[in-house]
Design an enzyme around this catalytic site. Sequence first.
Site, PDB file in Angstrom:
ATOM      1  N   ARG A 140      28.616   7.991 -17.103  1.00 55.94           N
ATOM      2  CA  ARG A 140      29.994   7.919 -16.621  1.00 55.94           C
ATOM      3  C   ARG A 140      30.087   8.618 -15.272  1.00 55.94           C
ATOM      4  NH1 ARG A 140      30.936   4.426 -19.473  1.00 55.94           N
ATOM      5  NH2 ARG A 140      32.538   4.170 -21.064  1.00 55.94           N
TER       6      ARG A 140
ATOM      7  N   HIS B 165      29.176  -0.727 -12.446  1.00 59.18           N
ATOM      8  CA  HIS B 165      29.391  -0.461 -13.881  1.00 59.18           C
ATOM      9  C   HIS B 165      29.034  -1.708 -14.703  1.00 59.18           C
ATOM     10  CE1 HIS B 165      31.791   2.108 -16.964  1.00 59.18           C
ATOM     11  NE2 HIS B 165      30.904   1.353 -17.576  1.00 59.18           N
TER      12      HIS B 165
HETATM   13  P1  NDP Z   1      25.429   8.243 -28.270  1.00 61.58           P
HETATM   14  O1  NDP Z   1      26.624   8.966 -28.779  1.00 61.58           O
HETATM   15  O2  NDP Z   1      24.648   7.423 -29.216  1.00 61.58           O
HETATM   16  O3  NDP Z   1      24.436   9.271 -27.563  1.00 61.58           O
HETATM   17  C1  NDP Z   1      24.891  10.301 -26.751  1.00 61.58           C
HETATM   18  C2  NDP Z   1      23.752  11.253 -26.466  1.00 61.58           C
HETATM   19  O4  NDP Z   1      24.231  12.264 -25.574  1.00 61.58           O
HETATM   20  C3  NDP Z   1      23.248  11.973 -27.716  1.00 61.58           C
HETATM   21  O5  NDP Z   1      21.853  12.179 -27.638  1.00 61.58           O
HETATM   22  C4  NDP Z   1      23.975  13.317 -27.639  1.00 61.58           C
HETATM   23  O6  NDP Z   1      23.340  14.388 -28.301  1.00 61.58           O
HETATM   24  C5  NDP Z   1      23.963  13.545 -26.134  1.00 61.58           C
HETATM   25  N1  NDP Z   1      24.986  14.522 -25.767  1.00 61.58           N
HETATM   26  C6  NDP Z   1      26.323  14.452 -25.921  1.00 61.58           C
HETATM   27  N2  NDP Z   1      26.920  15.571 -25.482  1.00 61.58           N
HETATM   28  C7  NDP Z   1      25.931  16.385 -25.063  1.00 61.58           C
HETATM   29  C8  NDP Z   1      25.893  17.696 -24.526  1.00 61.58           C
HETATM   30  N3  NDP Z   1      27.002  18.407 -24.346  1.00 61.58           N
HETATM   31  N4  NDP Z   1      24.685  18.215 -24.215  1.00 61.58           N
HETATM   32  C9  NDP Z   1      23.550  17.512 -24.421  1.00 61.58           C
HETATM   33  N5  NDP Z   1      23.512  16.264 -24.935  1.00 61.58           N
HETATM   34  C10 NDP Z   1      24.685  15.712 -25.245  1.00 61.58           C
HETATM   35  O7  NDP Z   1      25.964   7.347 -27.061  1.00 61.58           O
HETATM   36  P2  NDP Z   1      25.324   6.005 -26.483  1.00 61.58           P
HETATM   37  O8  NDP Z   1      23.877   6.221 -26.287  1.00 61.58           O
HETATM   38  O9  NDP Z   1      25.757   4.838 -27.273  1.00 61.58           O
HETATM   39  O10 NDP Z   1      26.086   5.911 -25.070  1.00 61.58           O
HETATM   40  C11 NDP Z   1      25.985   6.950 -24.130  1.00 61.58           C
HETATM   41  C12 NDP Z   1      26.994   6.736 -22.999  1.00 61.58           C
HETATM   42  O11 NDP Z   1      26.564   5.664 -22.152  1.00 61.58           O
HETATM   43  C13 NDP Z   1      28.388   6.294 -23.414  1.00 61.58           C
HETATM   44  O12 NDP Z   1      29.157   7.390 -23.872  1.00 61.58           O
HETATM   45  C14 NDP Z   1      28.937   5.698 -22.141  1.00 61.58           C
HETATM   46  O13 NDP Z   1      29.581   6.703 -21.379  1.00 61.58           O
HETATM   47  C15 NDP Z   1      27.698   5.228 -21.401  1.00 61.58           C
HETATM   48  N6  NDP Z   1      27.649   3.768 -21.302  1.00 61.58           N
HETATM   49  C16 NDP Z   1      27.630   3.207 -20.046  1.00 61.58           C
HETATM   50  C17 NDP Z   1      27.557   1.847 -19.894  1.00 61.58           C
HETATM   51  C18 NDP Z   1      27.443   1.226 -18.553  1.00 61.58           C
HETATM   52  O14 NDP Z   1      27.522  -0.001 -18.446  1.00 61.58           O
HETATM   53  N7  NDP Z   1      27.215   1.995 -17.511  1.00 61.58           N
HETATM   54  C19 NDP Z   1      27.544   0.954 -21.055  1.00 61.58           C
HETATM   55  C20 NDP Z   1      27.531   1.633 -22.321  1.00 61.58           C
HETATM   56  C21 NDP Z   1      27.609   2.999 -22.417  1.00 61.58           C
HETATM   57  P3  NDP Z   1      23.087  14.347 -29.883  1.00 61.58           P
HETATM   58  O15 NDP Z   1      21.938  13.381 -30.063  1.00 61.58           O
HETATM   59  O16 NDP Z   1      22.722  15.734 -30.233  1.00 61.58           O
HETATM   60  O17 NDP Z   1      24.358  13.870 -30.505  1.00 61.58           O
HETATM   61  C1  OXD Z   2      30.864   1.426 -21.528  1.00 59.10           C
HETATM   62  C2  OXD Z   2      30.647   0.075 -21.993  1.00 59.10           C
HETATM   63  O1  OXD Z   2      31.127   2.305 -22.361  1.00 59.10           O
HETATM   64  O2  OXD Z   2      30.539  -0.823 -21.131  1.00 59.10           O
HETATM   65  O3  OXD Z   2      30.758   1.659 -20.311  1.00 59.10           O
HETATM   66  O4  OXD Z   2      30.551  -0.149 -23.191  1.00 59.10           O
END
Ligand code: NDP
Ligand code: OXD
Length: 314
Positions: free
Chosen positions: A229, A277
């Site tokens: 993000r 994005h």
């Molecule tokens: P998940 O919830 O499956 O994974 C998030 C990861 O981040 C986990 O490993 C989590 O740790 C870690 N995390 C969260 N907070 C912290 C912290 N404070 N310190 C360290 N690690 C942290 O999410 P997804 O993998 O499904 O998606 C991740 C992000 O990707 C989404 O939230 C979104 O913002 C972004 N995204 C972007 C897209 C794009 O097109 N650019 C499309 C889709 C998603 P833990 O394993 O311990 O829970």
């Molecule tokens: C996001 C998505 O979270 O595209 O960015 O799903």
Amino acid sequence: MTAILLAMTGMDSAAWAERFRALDPTREVRIWPDIGNPADIAYACAWKPKAGALKGLDNLKVLFSLGAGVDALIGDPDLPNVPLVRIVDPDMTARMAEFVVLNVLLHHRRMLRAFADQRAHRWLQHDQPAASSVRVGIMGIGQLGQDSAVKLRMMGFQVAGWSRSPRSLPGIETFAGEDGLAPFLARTDILVVLLPLTPATRGILNRSLFAGLAQDGVLGGPVLINAGRGGLQNEADILSALDDGTLASASLDVFVTEPLPQDSPFWDHEKVIVTSHVAADSDPQALARYIHEQMIAFEAGRGLTNVVDRATGY
Ligand code: NDP
Ligand code: OXD
């Protein structure tokens, strides 16, 4: 009556309504602001909804985010107190891994230099280090980060991941929490960011973090790839780190302000790859099917999956 409300901006509501109607013609689909009697609305599907769009839905049972990230919803002061389900989908996961592998390879194989050389008609052969000598670090090894980690590992990179709670992944070195951050950064040449935006992660990509990345790597300087993000990054810090060599180059798919303003210095920056994005732009049909199946499971008493934890914000 169990109607579905669609409350979205920047997406084609009518096309989404058609997808849901095709999956279940008996269920009414309404598009905000034409919500009819709010008491009919049992489910809402939202992506960056207009302020107040989710207010007064007294019979709402489940709120579905139309994206994997829920930061825009969690921050809504009118967020209904019902389970919030986010997207987890194999199509989305595979597309994110494509984006990550593509961008790691672009920097690893020095393609920014190659494109500049081509434009200048320069026949130059830059040093091409082996993947096995490059250390990739993934911040966020959840649904998306884990798949990308495995695929990068298959290509021969040394891969590590950083998460909030300790994780164990075959062939991937893992680090967790605040204590794990410094050693994780110190062994990272290419930093891939797949974190959610939460109060704990906002602004985490700043000068002091970049200064902790490995400066002794074979690429001649660390690389940042952010597909999480925009709110994770301090954009002035990225620019100054690129200027003084703290960062060698970057790929940015997400920005503090989207669409990226016309006058942003990132557009023309020779060390930056900008995408709009789209890292994991997914098949909307697959996402509609996922939500439809969650509704069926919920109504059959089988429960919901991928429910967001309101306390951590992801
Ligand atoms: P998940 O919830 O499956 O994974 C998030 C990861 O981040 C986990 O490993 C989590 O740790 C870690 N995390 C969260 N907070 C912290 C912290 N404070 N310190 C360290 N690690 C942290 O999410 P997804 O993998 O499904 O998606 C991740 C992000 O990707 C989404 O939230 C979104 O913002 C972004 N995204 C972007 C897209 C794009 O097109 N650019 C499309 C889709 C998603 P833990 O394993 O311990 O829970
Ligand atoms: C996001 C998505 O979270 O595209 O960015 O799903």
